[in-house]
Motif scaffolding. Structure first.
Motif, PDB file in Angstrom:
ATOM      1  N   TYR A  57     -52.574  28.200 -89.958  1.00  0.00           N
ATOM      2  CA  TYR A  57     -51.199  27.959 -89.530  1.00  0.00           C
ATOM      3  C   TYR A  57     -50.955  28.651 -88.195  1.00  0.00           C
ATOM      4  N   ILE A  58     -50.199  27.979 -87.329  1.00  0.00           N
ATOM      5  CA  ILE A  58     -49.811  28.552 -86.045  1.00  0.00           C
ATOM      6  C   ILE A  58     -48.392  29.097 -86.194  1.00  0.00           C
ATOM      7  N   ILE A  59     -48.198  30.368 -85.848  1.00  0.00           N
ATOM      8  CA  ILE A  59     -46.874  30.988 -85.941  1.00  0.00           C
ATOM      9  C   ILE A  59     -46.294  31.071 -84.531  1.00  0.00           C
ATOM     10  N   VAL A  60     -45.134  30.459 -84.327  1.00  0.00           N
ATOM     11  CA  VAL A  60     -44.507  30.448 -83.005  1.00  0.00           C
ATOM     12  C   VAL A  60     -43.135  31.108 -83.075  1.00  0.00           C
TER      13      VAL A  60
ATOM     14  N   SER B  85     -36.114  34.302 -84.748  1.00  0.00           N
ATOM     15  CA  SER B  85     -36.595  33.305 -85.708  1.00  0.00           C
ATOM     16  C   SER B  85     -37.966  32.802 -85.296  1.00  0.00           C
ATOM     17  N   THR B  86     -38.714  32.358 -86.290  1.00  0.00           N
ATOM     18  CA  THR B  86     -40.071  31.849 -86.073  1.00  0.00           C
ATOM     19  C   THR B  86     -40.248  30.543 -86.839  1.00  0.00           C
ATOM     20  N   ASP B  87     -41.337  29.846 -86.531  1.00  0.00           N
ATOM     21  CA  ASP B  87     -41.693  28.632 -87.266  1.00  0.00           C
ATOM     22  C   ASP B  87     -43.199  28.654 -87.499  1.00  0.00           C
ATOM     23  N   ILE B  88     -43.624  27.970 -88.536  1.00  0.00           N
ATOM     24  CA  ILE B  88     -45.045  27.936 -88.904  1.00  0.00           C
ATOM     25  C   ILE B  88     -45.520  26.491 -88.900  1.00  0.00           C
ATOM     26  N   PHE B  89     -46.536  26.199 -88.088  1.00  0.00           N
ATOM     27  CA  PHE B  89     -47.087  24.845 -87.981  1.00  0.00           C
ATOM     28  C   PHE B  89     -48.397  24.768 -88.767  1.00  0.00           C
ATOM     29  N   PRO B  90     -48.491  23.911 -89.771  1.00  0.00           N
ATOM     30  CA  PRO B  90     -49.757  23.755 -90.498  1.00  0.00           C
ATOM     31  C   PRO B  90     -50.721  22.854 -89.728  1.00  0.00           C
ATOM     32  N   LEU B  91     -52.021  23.110 -89.889  1.00  0.00           N
ATOM     33  CA  LEU B  91     -53.006  22.232 -89.257  1.00  0.00           C
ATOM     34  C   LEU B  91     -53.282  20.995 -90.104  1.00  0.00           C
TER      35      LEU B  91
ATOM     36  N   ILE C 240     -46.116  32.280 -78.595  1.00  0.00           N
ATOM     37  CA  ILE C 240     -46.980  32.081 -79.760  1.00  0.00           C
ATOM     38  C   ILE C 240     -47.285  33.443 -80.359  1.00  0.00           C
ATOM     39  N   LEU C 241     -46.891  33.634 -81.616  1.00  0.00           N
ATOM     40  CA  LEU C 241     -47.143  34.911 -82.282  1.00  0.00           C
ATOM     41  C   LEU C 241     -48.600  35.023 -82.704  1.00  0.00           C
ATOM     42  N   GLY C 242     -49.202  33.888 -83.099  1.00  0.00           N
ATOM     43  CA  GLY C 242     -50.613  33.913 -83.466  1.00  0.00           C
ATOM     44  C   GLY C 242     -50.964  32.815 -84.445  1.00  0.00           C
ATOM     45  N   MET C 243     -52.174  32.914 -85.015  1.00  0.00           N
ATOM     46  CA  MET C 243     -52.662  31.977 -86.023  1.00  0.00           C
ATOM     47  C   MET C 243     -53.148  32.765 -87.229  1.00  0.00           C
ATOM     48  N   ILE C 244     -52.894  32.230 -88.415  1.00  0.00           N
ATOM     49  CA  ILE C 244     -53.322  32.908 -89.631  1.00  0.00           C
ATOM     50  C   ILE C 244     -53.963  31.903 -90.576  1.00  0.00           C
ATOM     51  N   ARG C 245     -55.082  32.308 -91.166  1.00  0.00           N
ATOM     52  CA  ARG C 245     -55.763  31.462 -92.139  1.00  0.00           C
ATOM     53  C   ARG C 245     -55.402  31.939 -93.540  1.00  0.00           C
TER      54      ARG C 245
END
Length: 702
Positions: free
Chosen positions: A72-75, A95-101, A61-66
């Motif tokens: 969004y969760i960046i993995v 590569s990464t992916d971004i998960f929206p809440l 998990i790279l982190g979370m950004i508002r």
């Protein structure tokens, strides 16, 4: 000791994202509730499978950004092995992916733009991590740390690149969450530190002696950004384009292979690939680079040479004091090597640096040395009688361009000769590996410490700096090999093993290119010197290509790049900006001003069509062509004379000089005889209120 999980599964459901480690079934599961973003830890065995729409395997998990509307969760979805560092595998993020809440039903232009900036940044940035070893710290600092603490707590905050996007997890770790106001150590394995920069690991040999050569450049997360939009210091004393570069040699490296613990070794039989009975030695040498530590800027206006602005030295004194206080505390004595030109536009930056050093040290004493090339071959500033902390600063100016003029690149060695005594006292870090019962818990028995650092800069801290840093690294590597008994005193590894020297040169040239690209958008100049040791005609042509590309990128493309840095590193937070919807990225220039480059393109097209038409020789067609050429010339002249209106400026944290320059230029345009009357006097332009809001939001963040 708590290390990050090597394997993480993420379960996606409508009400939460749940992260678990299949190899650690007894560890707590990390749940992030949707859409609130609340973090909690639960028993992994109690995690329900109902309502789960998909399960994915991720590397970390790279982190979370508002952003403005959602979190969004960046993995990390894919990581490529980059080699083993003292037995520990190191990975590059691929590569990464971004998960929206939240599941958005309606698209928002600003939110989409924020997401595009984050994705572009993640795609372009060279980022590395390890599950076992702390990449943010040099080996010398690692040897002084408590290895029983979680990996993320041992990091050097300057180089913990994803520190801001990990803030939610770190805050939960230290303070707990809703319903559990207490420290939550169970989240430690989910916090993965990442560095930004260069990491090359090359198992090789020198004179038939097996060793591993490693080059690590760590870019500071403070004052991160692009070439013309981040110069000098900020108010906290953070220098732009600040990098720490560590050159490491590991002798008898039992774990250098990509496959098993010892590569070709056999752990069952105890045969470690020919290394049995030999000590694993670690030798490392650290250098730093950073922008000239005063308040200064270069202001783009489409001219090849931007306007230089240097603010008052007294105003920058507290920031410079904070900067060097940190540098001395971490590295000891600092040898400040300044390579900017002593004449022309760069002279003001040189003088500002020297004035700052003279303000910092006690009873400063200057010493000048001239030769047939220049009146100021060297200039040194040393304290008269060391009495205070800042008397550990030693300023050395070297007129690089004057000395190496006419392809005389060998004369750069004069600087190394001038620093010889300081480098002799400086030494390097040397330790012997002391493996414990588990190779994860191994320790270093320190034999020698590096006692000072060379901090090098030119204007960009790129091209000239790269050449000089590679020369310093070569000098220290000679000393390491002599001390190891591999080479006789007075000899040079460049003469002893040509193949190893080729590897060394190319590693440093690759390092130069990556550092340069992250700051200027292009590879470095003068890499022919680093790769071959000589200045070549082909290298000069390549530098011309780099210069043209830099001009285009720095004037027309760097605004969004700077915005991406500010967004990811937390210099700008959309949630606190207090800016109305769809105003952030909108082009607020008058439409007529926006249209001038397009008018120029269409005018040129009409002129070309007229020239190649069948009636091109008639008077009417000639007048037609001349008219459109005149329109093209006027448009080009207008753009060049009002370049401030056509530079790609950062929109999230506007620079003060951009605001001032815009208003000055637009006032001048209103007085233009042709276009002035057509430009609305009350155009919104780059609203002063919007700039003030952005600056206030930035100060609140800091």
């Amino acid at each position: 000791m708590t290390l990050p999980f090597r394997d993480i599964n993420v379960q996606v459901s409508s009400d939460s994202y749940t992260f678990t480690s299949p190899s650690s079934p007894n560890a707590a599961a990390l749940c992030i509730d949707r859409p609130t973003g609340d973090i909690r830890l639960t028993d992994a065995s109690l995690v329900s499978k109902r309502g789960v729409s998909r399960v994915s395997s991720i590397a970390g998990i790279l982190g979370m950004i508002r952003l403005s509307l959602d979190k969004y969760i960046i993995v990390i979805t894919k990581a490529q092995p980059a080699g083993r560092l003292k037995g520990h595998m190191v990975y590059k993020i691929i590569s990464t992916d971004i998960f929206p809440l939240r599941e958005r039903q309606i698209r928002d232009p600003d939110e989409d733009k924020f997401l595009a900036l984050v994705r572009a940044f993640l795609k372009s940035g060279p980022m590395y991590f390890s599950y076992d070893i702390d990449l943010t710290n040099s080996f010398q600092r690692q040897s002084q740390h408590d290895h029983t603490t979680p990996l993320w707590q041992r990091t050097d905050d300057r180089f913990f690149w994803n520190r801001f996007v990990q803030s939610d997890f770190i805050n939960f770790r230290t303070r707990g969450g809703r319903g559990h106001p207490a420290p939550q150590p169970g989240i430690d394995p989910y916090i993965l530190p990442v560095i930004f920069g260069v990491l090359e690991i090359r198992p090789t040999t020198f004179k038939n002696t097996p060793l591993t050569m490693i080059l690590i450049t760590r870019r500071s997360r403070h004052r991160g950004g692009t070439r013309y939009f981040t110069r000098g210091l900020d108010e906290e004393g953070h220098a732009s384009n600040y990098n720490e570069t560590e050159q490491i040699i590991i002798l008898n490296d039992h774990g250098s292979g990509m496959g098993g613990f010892a590569g070709s070794g056999d752990m069952q039989s105890g045969k470690l690939g020919g290394f049995e009975g030999k000590e694993t030695q670690v030798l490392s040498y650290v250098q730093t680079r950073g922008s000239v530590p005063v308040y200064w800027a270069e202001i783009n206006s489409l001219k090849y040479t931007p306007k230089l602005q240097v603010r008052g030295i007294e105003a920058a004194y507290p920031a410079a004091k904070a900067h060097f206080d940190e540098q001395i505390r971490i590295y000891g004595d600092n040898y400040l090597v300044n390579l900017v030109n002593q004449k022309g536009r760069e002279q003001r930056v040189k003088q500002a640096y020297e004035q700052m050093v003279e303000m910092l040290v006690s009873n400063p004493k200057e010493s000048r040395q001239a030769d047939q090339y220049t009146e100021e071959k060297f200039l040194t500033i040393e304290p008269g009688k060391p009495q205070q902390t800042f008397d550990r600063l030693h300023y050395v100016y070297f007129d690089y361009h004057a000395e190496t003029k006419g392809l005389q690149m060998h004369r750069a060695q004069l600087l190394i000769d001038r620093l010889a005594d300081a480098l002799e006292k400086q030494q390097y870090f040397r330790a012997v590996d002391m493996p414990a019962a588990s190779h994860i818990d191994d320790r270093l028995e320190v034999r020698n410490l590096q006692t000072s650092v060379v901090r090098t800069n030119c204007m960009d801290c790129l091209d000239r700096t790269n050449v000089v840093q590679s020369l310093l690294a070569r000098h220290m590597l000679d000393r390491m090999f002599v001390d190891l008994g591999i080479m006789s005193r007075g000899s040079h590894f460049s003469d002893e093993d040509k193949q190893f020297y080729f590897l060394f040169r190319n590693m440093w040239a690759d390092n130069a290119d990556v550092v340069s690209k992250s700051y200027s958008g292009t590879g470095a100049m003068k890499t022919d010197v680093t790769r071959t040791g000589d200045r070549t005609r082909a290298g000069m042509l390549q530098d011309l290509n780099v210069a043209i590309t830099r001009y285009c990128r720095n004037n027309f493309l760097d605004g969004p790049r700077q915005d991406a840095f500010d967004l990811f590193l937390g210099a700008y937070t959309p949630a606190t900006a207090n800016i109305g919807s769809s105003l952030i990225f909108a082009d607020r220039r008058p439409v007529l001003i926006q249209s001038v480059p397009y008018i120029a393109a269409f005018s040129l097209l009409f002129a070309i069509l007229g020239l190649f038409s069948s009636s091109a020789s008639t008077l009417t067609m000639r007048l037609f062509v001349l008219f459109w050429l005149a329109v093209t010339a006027w448009c080009v002249s207008f753009v060049l004379n009002n370049g401030m209106l056509y530079v790609s400026w950062p929109k999230l944290n506007p620079r003060p000089w951009a605001t001032e320059g815009y208003h000055e230029t637009i006032s001048k345009v209103r007085k233009d005889k042709i276009i002035g009357p057509l430009v609305a006097r009350h155009e919104r332009g780059l609203s002063t209120a919007r700039y003030m809001n952005a600056e206030e939001g930035k100060k609140r963040i800091e």
